[in-house]
Design a protein around this motif. Sequence first.
Motif, PDB file in Angstrom:
ATOM      1  N   LYS A 132       0.828  -1.212   0.000  1.00 17.33           N
ATOM      2  CA  LYS A 132       0.000   0.000   0.000  1.00 17.33           C
ATOM      3  C   LYS A 132       0.864   1.265   0.000  1.00 17.33           C
ATOM      4  O   LYS A 132       0.517   2.263  -0.638  1.00 17.33           O
ATOM      5  N   ILE A 133       2.004   1.218   0.684  1.00 10.48           N
ATOM      6  CA  ILE A 133       2.900   2.375   0.766  1.00 10.48           C
ATOM      7  C   ILE A 133       3.722   2.536  -0.508  1.00 10.48           C
ATOM      8  O   ILE A 133       4.261   3.599  -0.764  1.00 10.48           O
ATOM      9  N   GLY A 134       3.801   1.486  -1.328  1.00 12.55           N
ATOM     10  CA  GLY A 134       4.515   1.603  -2.599  1.00 12.55           C
ATOM     11  C   GLY A 134       5.674   0.649  -2.797  1.00 12.55           C
ATOM     12  O   GLY A 134       6.334   0.671  -3.833  1.00 12.55           O
ATOM     13  N   PHE A 135       5.956  -0.197  -1.822  1.00 15.62           N
ATOM     14  CA  PHE A 135       7.019  -1.190  -1.974  1.00 15.62           C
ATOM     15  C   PHE A 135       6.581  -2.253  -2.977  1.00 15.62           C
ATOM     16  O   PHE A 135       5.417  -2.663  -2.983  1.00 15.62           O
ATOM     17  N   CYS A 136       7.519  -2.705  -3.811  1.00 21.81           N
ATOM     18  CA  CYS A 136       7.254  -3.752  -4.798  1.00 21.81           C
ATOM     19  C   CYS A 136       8.261  -4.887  -4.623  1.00 21.81           C
ATOM     20  O   CYS A 136       9.447  -4.631  -4.398  1.00 21.81           O
ATOM     21  N   PRO A 137       7.821  -6.130  -4.758  1.00 20.24           N
ATOM     22  CA  PRO A 137       8.746  -7.264  -4.656  1.00 20.24           C
ATOM     23  C   PRO A 137       9.766  -7.238  -5.794  1.00 20.24           C
ATOM     24  O   PRO A 137       9.434  -6.869  -6.916  1.00 20.24           O
ATOM     25  N   PHE A 138      11.023  -7.619  -5.474  1.00 20.55           N
ATOM     26  CA  PHE A 138      12.027  -7.734  -6.524  1.00 20.55           C
ATOM     27  C   PHE A 138      12.868  -9.002  -6.406  1.00 20.55           C
ATOM     28  O   PHE A 138      13.637  -9.320  -7.305  1.00 20.55           O
ATOM     29  N   ASP A 139      12.709  -9.754  -5.322  1.00 20.28           N
ATOM     30  CA  ASP A 139      13.463 -10.994  -5.158  1.00 20.28           C
ATOM     31  C   ASP A 139      12.818 -11.802  -4.038  1.00 20.28           C
ATOM     32  O   ASP A 139      12.020 -11.284  -3.254  1.00 20.28           O
ATOM     33  N   VAL A 140      13.173 -13.073  -3.974  1.00 19.40           N
ATOM     34  CA  VAL A 140      12.706 -13.964  -2.910  1.00 19.40           C
ATOM     35  C   VAL A 140      13.885 -14.813  -2.472  1.00 19.40           C
ATOM     36  O   VAL A 140      14.671 -15.275  -3.304  1.00 19.40           O
ATOM     37  N   SER A 141      14.023 -14.996  -1.168  1.00 25.15           N
ATOM     38  CA  SER A 141      15.066 -15.875  -0.645  1.00 25.15           C
ATOM     39  C   SER A 141      14.441 -16.845   0.349  1.00 25.15           C
ATOM     40  O   SER A 141      13.429 -16.539   0.978  1.00 25.15           O
ATOM     41  N   GLU A 142      15.041 -18.005   0.451  1.00 28.36           N
ATOM     42  CA  GLU A 142      14.538 -19.001   1.402  1.00 28.36           C
ATOM     43  C   GLU A 142      15.083 -18.707   2.786  1.00 28.36           C
ATOM     44  O   GLU A 142      16.272 -18.426   2.959  1.00 28.36           O
ATOM     45  N   LYS A 143      14.214 -18.773   3.775  1.00 26.68           N
ATOM     46  CA  LYS A 143      14.560 -18.537   5.176  1.00 26.68           C
ATOM     47  C   LYS A 143      14.032 -19.703   6.001  1.00 26.68           C
ATOM     48  O   LYS A 143      13.108 -20.386   5.603  1.00 26.68           O
ATOM     49  N   ALA A 144      14.616 -19.881   7.170  1.00 28.65           N
ATOM     50  CA  ALA A 144      14.091 -20.848   8.140  1.00 28.65           C
ATOM     51  C   ALA A 144      13.351 -20.064   9.204  1.00 28.65           C
ATOM     52  O   ALA A 144      13.899 -19.117   9.790  1.00 28.65           O
ATOM     53  N   GLY A 145      12.100 -20.431   9.450  1.00 27.47           N
ATOM     54  CA  GLY A 145      11.303 -19.765  10.466  1.00 27.47           C
ATOM     55  C   GLY A 145      11.743 -20.168  11.861  1.00 27.47           C
ATOM     56  O   GLY A 145      12.610 -21.032  12.035  1.00 27.47           O
ATOM     57  N   PRO A 146      11.132 -19.582  12.894  1.00 22.49           N
ATOM     58  CA  PRO A 146      11.511 -19.909  14.266  1.00 22.49           C
ATOM     59  C   PRO A 146      11.262 -21.372  14.617  1.00 22.49           C
ATOM     60  O   PRO A 146      11.912 -21.916  15.505  1.00 22.49           O
ATOM     61  N   ASP A 147      10.369 -22.012  13.870  1.00 22.53           N
ATOM     62  CA  ASP A 147      10.079 -23.430  14.096  1.00 22.53           C
ATOM     63  C   ASP A 147      10.898 -24.333  13.168  1.00 22.53           C
ATOM     64  O   ASP A 147      10.708 -25.546  13.141  1.00 22.53           O
ATOM     65  N   GLY A 148      11.787 -23.713  12.375  1.00 22.90           N
ATOM     66  CA  GLY A 148      12.629 -24.472  11.459  1.00 22.90           C
ATOM     67  C   GLY A 148      12.006 -24.723  10.098  1.00 22.90           C
ATOM     68  O   GLY A 148      12.668 -25.221   9.195  1.00 22.90           O
ATOM     69  N   LYS A 149      10.719 -24.375   9.928  1.00 19.43           N
ATOM     70  CA  LYS A 149      10.049 -24.596   8.647  1.00 19.43           C
ATOM     71  C   LYS A 149      10.502 -23.558   7.623  1.00 19.43           C
ATOM     72  O   LYS A 149      10.892 -22.451   7.972  1.00 19.43           O
ATOM     73  N   ARG A 150      10.388 -23.938   6.348  1.00 17.57           N
ATOM     74  CA  ARG A 150      10.789 -23.057   5.254  1.00 17.57           C
ATOM     75  C   ARG A 150       9.821 -21.888   5.101  1.00 17.57           C
ATOM     76  O   ARG A 150       8.609 -22.072   5.146  1.00 17.57           O
ATOM     77  N   LEU A 151      10.403 -20.711   4.918  1.00 14.60           N
ATOM     78  CA  LEU A 151       9.634 -19.501   4.638  1.00 14.60           C
ATOM     79  C   LEU A 151      10.242 -18.805   3.433  1.00 14.60           C
ATOM     80  O   LEU A 151      11.411 -19.014   3.119  1.00 14.60           O
ATOM     81  N   ALA A 152       9.471 -17.957   2.823  1.00 18.43           N
ATOM     82  CA  ALA A 152       9.988 -17.104   1.756  1.00 18.43           C
ATOM     83  C   ALA A 152      10.222 -15.712   2.331  1.00 18.43           C
ATOM     84  O   ALA A 152       9.320 -15.119   2.929  1.00 18.43           O
TER      85      ALA A 152
END
Length: 160
Positions: A132-152
Motif C-alpha cells: 500500500k505504501i509503494g514497496f514492490c517485490p524484486f526478489d525472494v530468498s529461502e529462510k528458516a522460520g523460528p520453528d525451522g520450517k521453510r519460509l519465503a
Amino acid sequence: MADYQSRPLSPDDLDVICGMPQHAGELFYMYPKGVFPLTPEQIREALKTRLCPTVITAEGGEIAAYANLYDCVREKECWLGNVIVALGYRGKGASSYLIRTMMDKAKRELGVPFLNLICHNTNTPALLLYTKIGFCPFDVSEKAGPDGKRLAGIHMRVSL
C-alpha cells in the motif's frame, strides 16, 4: 488516528521496545536473529550495525513503534530493519507513520534513492501495508522460520 511524532532511540526506550514482540513469531518478524524474549542487550548488539534507530511516539510520549536502517550504500540503497509496532497502536496508523519516517530518513539523511526490506511470506498484514505504501517485490530468498520450517523472504523496494 493518533498524532504521532518521531525521535531518535534513547537507552531509556529499550525496555519498552523489548516488550513489543508478543511471542517468538513476532520477534522473528522484527529481528530474525533475536531470541525470545527480546532483551536490551540484543537491541544494543544489533545497533552496532544499524543507523537511524527511530521511535515513533503517540500523544503523551508513549512509544508506539520502532525501526532502524542498515547496509546503507550512499547513492544506491538502504535496508529497513527491526520494525515493530506496540500492540495498542496496530491498525491505528503508527506503522504507516513509521515506514514513511524511515523512508524520509533514508532519502534525506543517507542520500539513497531506494529503500529495501525483507518481509516473510507469513506476515500478511505487513506485506499488505508495504504494498500500500509503494514497496514492490524484486526478489525472494529461502529462510528458516523460528520453528525451522521453510519460509519465503520477500525482498521489496520503494523508490524514494
